[in-house]
Scaffold this motif. Structure first.
Motif, PDB file in Angstrom:
ATOM      1  N   VAL A  85     -39.323   0.492  64.962  1.00 37.74           N
ATOM      2  CA  VAL A  85     -39.233  -0.712  64.138  1.00 37.74           C
ATOM      3  C   VAL A  85     -38.565  -0.389  62.798  1.00 37.74           C
ATOM      4  O   VAL A  85     -37.684  -1.127  62.330  1.00 37.74           O
ATOM      5  CB  VAL A  85     -40.629  -1.327  63.919  1.00 37.74           C
ATOM      6  N   ALA A  86     -38.961   0.711  62.174  1.00 36.71           N
ATOM      7  CA  ALA A  86     -38.388   1.078  60.880  1.00 36.71           C
ATOM      8  C   ALA A  86     -36.893   1.356  60.996  1.00 36.71           C
ATOM      9  O   ALA A  86     -36.098   0.949  60.124  1.00 36.71           O
ATOM     10  CB  ALA A  86     -39.115   2.304  60.313  1.00 36.71           C
ATOM     11  N   GLN A  87     -36.491   2.042  62.074  1.00 36.68           N
ATOM     12  CA  GLN A  87     -35.073   2.331  62.261  1.00 36.68           C
ATOM     13  C   GLN A  87     -34.273   1.066  62.552  1.00 36.68           C
ATOM     14  O   GLN A  87     -33.122   0.932  62.111  1.00 36.68           O
ATOM     15  CB  GLN A  87     -34.895   3.369  63.376  1.00 36.68           C
ATOM     16  N   LEU A  88     -34.861   0.139  63.290  1.00 39.74           N
ATOM     17  CA  LEU A  88     -34.175  -1.125  63.547  1.00 39.74           C
ATOM     18  C   LEU A  88     -34.052  -1.949  62.261  1.00 39.74           C
ATOM     19  O   LEU A  88     -33.019  -2.588  62.024  1.00 39.74           O
ATOM     20  CB  LEU A  88     -34.904  -1.914  64.631  1.00 39.74           C
ATOM     21  N   GLN A  89     -35.087  -1.941  61.444  1.00 37.22           N
ATOM     22  CA  GLN A  89     -34.988  -2.638  60.160  1.00 37.22           C
ATOM     23  C   GLN A  89     -33.849  -2.046  59.329  1.00 37.22           C
ATOM     24  O   GLN A  89     -33.077  -2.791  58.697  1.00 37.22           O
ATOM     25  CB  GLN A  89     -36.313  -2.535  59.391  1.00 37.22           C
ATOM     26  N   ALA A  90     -33.714  -0.715  59.334  1.00 36.30           N
ATOM     27  CA  ALA A  90     -32.645  -0.070  58.581  1.00 36.30           C
ATOM     28  C   ALA A  90     -31.278  -0.457  59.115  1.00 36.30           C
ATOM     29  O   ALA A  90     -30.290  -0.450  58.367  1.00 36.30           O
ATOM     30  CB  ALA A  90     -32.819   1.449  58.626  1.00 36.30           C
ATOM     31  N   ALA A  91     -31.217  -0.808  60.403  1.00 40.72           N
ATOM     32  CA  ALA A  91     -29.952  -1.205  61.029  1.00 40.72           C
ATOM     33  C   ALA A  91     -29.703  -2.709  60.933  1.00 40.72           C
ATOM     34  O   ALA A  91     -28.740  -3.213  61.509  1.00 40.72           O
ATOM     35  CB  ALA A  91     -29.935  -0.766  62.492  1.00 40.72           C
ATOM     36  N   GLY A  92     -30.578  -3.418  60.232  1.00 40.49           N
ATOM     37  CA  GLY A  92     -30.377  -4.845  60.034  1.00 40.49           C
ATOM     38  C   GLY A  92     -30.983  -5.736  61.087  1.00 40.49           C
ATOM     39  O   GLY A  92     -30.670  -6.935  61.151  1.00 40.49           O
ATOM     40  N   CYS A  93     -31.853  -5.183  61.918  1.00 37.45           N
ATOM     41  CA  CYS A  93     -32.525  -5.965  62.971  1.00 37.45           C
ATOM     42  C   CYS A  93     -33.968  -6.212  62.548  1.00 37.45           C
ATOM     43  O   CYS A  93     -34.729  -5.261  62.331  1.00 37.45           O
ATOM     44  CB  CYS A  93     -32.482  -5.198  64.298  1.00 37.45           C
ATOM     45  N   ASN A  94     -34.356  -7.475  62.423  1.00 33.99           N
ATOM     46  CA  ASN A  94     -35.691  -7.816  61.941  1.00 33.99           C
ATOM     47  C   ASN A  94     -36.709  -7.687  63.079  1.00 33.99           C
ATOM     48  O   ASN A  94     -37.078  -8.663  63.733  1.00 33.99           O
ATOM     49  CB  ASN A  94     -35.714  -9.227  61.362  1.00 33.99           C
ATOM     50  N   ALA A  95     -37.143  -6.448  63.322  1.00 37.94           N
ATOM     51  CA  ALA A  95     -38.022  -6.130  64.451  1.00 37.94           C
ATOM     52  C   ALA A  95     -39.484  -6.213  64.048  1.00 37.94           C
ATOM     53  O   ALA A  95     -39.848  -6.016  62.883  1.00 37.94           O
ATOM     54  CB  ALA A  95     -37.699  -4.732  64.969  1.00 37.94           C
ATOM     55  N   ILE A  96     -40.337  -6.480  65.040  1.00 33.49           N
ATOM     56  CA  ILE A  96     -41.783  -6.452  64.842  1.00 33.49           C
ATOM     57  C   ILE A  96     -42.410  -5.698  66.001  1.00 33.49           C
ATOM     58  O   ILE A  96     -42.110  -5.969  67.167  1.00 33.49           O
ATOM     59  CB  ILE A  96     -42.367  -7.875  64.714  1.00 33.49           C
ATOM     60  N   GLY A  97     -43.261  -4.726  65.706  1.00 33.44           N
ATOM     61  CA  GLY A  97     -43.876  -3.905  66.739  1.00 33.44           C
ATOM     62  C   GLY A  97     -45.112  -4.561  67.325  1.00 33.44           C
ATOM     63  O   GLY A  97     -45.941  -5.117  66.598  1.00 33.44           O
ATOM     64  N   LEU A  98     -45.233  -4.480  68.653  1.00 35.02           N
ATOM     65  CA  LEU A  98     -46.327  -5.135  69.356  1.00 35.02           C
ATOM     66  C   LEU A  98     -46.847  -4.262  70.495  1.00 35.02           C
ATOM     67  O   LEU A  98     -46.138  -3.401  71.009  1.00 35.02           O
ATOM     68  CB  LEU A  98     -45.861  -6.465  69.958  1.00 35.02           C
ATOM     69  N   THR A  99     -48.085  -4.531  70.901  1.00 37.38           N
ATOM     70  CA  THR A  99     -48.599  -4.092  72.198  1.00 37.38           C
ATOM     71  C   THR A  99     -48.948  -5.354  72.986  1.00 37.38           C
ATOM     72  O   THR A  99     -48.899  -6.467  72.447  1.00 37.38           O
ATOM     73  CB  THR A  99     -49.867  -3.227  72.059  1.00 37.38           C
ATOM     74  N   GLY A 100     -49.332  -5.167  74.227  1.00 34.07           N
ATOM     75  CA  GLY A 100     -49.725  -6.319  75.034  1.00 34.07           C
ATOM     76  C   GLY A 100     -50.986  -6.993  74.552  1.00 34.07           C
ATOM     77  O   GLY A 100     -51.251  -8.150  74.895  1.00 34.07           O
ATOM     78  N   ALA A 101     -51.787  -6.291  73.724  1.00 36.27           N
ATOM     79  CA  ALA A 101     -53.010  -6.887  73.193  1.00 36.27           C
ATOM     80  C   ALA A 101     -52.717  -7.880  72.082  1.00 36.27           C
ATOM     81  O   ALA A 101     -53.482  -8.823  71.869  1.00 36.27           O
ATOM     82  CB  ALA A 101     -53.944  -5.792  72.674  1.00 36.27           C
TER      83      ALA A 101
END
Length: 262
Positions: A85-101
């Protein structure tokens, strides 16, 4: 027209920093709606060794005892997921980390004990996936990034095959989107000869698949991916592609490399 890409990246890519960095840069550049599902790689085994938690496998599948489910939750749901997620944010992608829960998106059931007790391993309850929270995130321009963990609805997290999670999400979302499911790993596609990286089978349909099985040219490692691919195709997913991580951006276009499943 494809309007949602669901992309699973394998553990061997996670374990290779150079390949992973290139993959994440390409993934971030994919326009439109997308979901990433990641495997765990060997990081859990390495950290487990440091903590004195022995990794046990049967036929290549991890046995997830009580200590191991704590380990993979920390590593997959914490370290690996949040680094991605942190690397995607650095690349300009607004990511959010999830599990199935999270938001009860992927309920599962603990795998029944038959010949082998796999421990805290989850089988997805495919008919009970909750896609509304995912759709809300996608429509808000957010990119979900799933760790390979589900839950049983009773408070127990479960280690779950990432290929299956990807296929299940693709099927569940296919009633709202035209979905292309892409499996990214360290090979260029499904290979006729495992020793020849250029021996890519560009197209596999059910008849070709049965022929390949009869000829025994497919390795055990690719069979679960193909089973998940055909399950997706047979349940509403528009397209499934199996290819190299370095081709992921190209494989969201019409000029695909790798193996197309139809």
């Amino acid at each position: 027209m494809i309007d949602l890409f669901i992309i699973k990246v394998g553990g061997n890519v996670i374990d290779n920093p150079v390949l992973l960095q290139d993959f994440l840069q390409q993934f971030a550049a994919i326009p439109g709606k997308k979901i990433l599902i990641h495997g765990g790689g060997k990081i859990a085994t390495r950290i487990g060794d440091q903590l004195g938690i022995v990794s046990n496998y049967v036929d290549g599948r991890r046995i997830t005892d009580a200590a191991t489910i704590d380990l993979v939750t920390m590593v997959y749901g914490g370290l690996v997921n949040k680094q991605l997620v942190a690397q995607l944010q650095a690349a300009g992608c607004n990511a959010i980390g999830l599990t199935g829960a999270d938001a009860n998106i992927i309920p599962a059931v603990k795998r029944p004990v038959k010949e082998i007790d796999y421990g805290f391993v989850g089988d997805v309850r495919a008919a009970e996936l909750h896609t509304a929270p995912l759709k809300a995130l996608l429509e808000a321009g957010t990119t979900p990034v799933f760790a390979p963990l589900t839950h049983d609805g009773k408070g127990q997290l479960l280690n779950t095959n990432a290929d299956t999670i990807a296929s299940s999400l693709a099927i569940a979302l296919s009633d709202s989107y035209q979905v292309r499911l892409i499996y990214c790993f360290e090979k260029k596609g499904v290979l006729r000869d495992p020793a020849d990286d250029e021996a890519v089978i560009n197209l596999i349909n059910p008849a070709i698949y049965q022929q390949l099985l009869a000829e025994k040219v497919l390795t055990d490692g690719i069979l679960p991916k193909l089973d998940n691919a055909f399950s997706a195709i047979n349940n509403g997913v528009k397209e499934v592609l199996i290819g190299h991580a370095k081709d992921v951006l190209n494989n969201t276009t019409t000029q695909v490399a790798g193996t197309l499943i139809c």
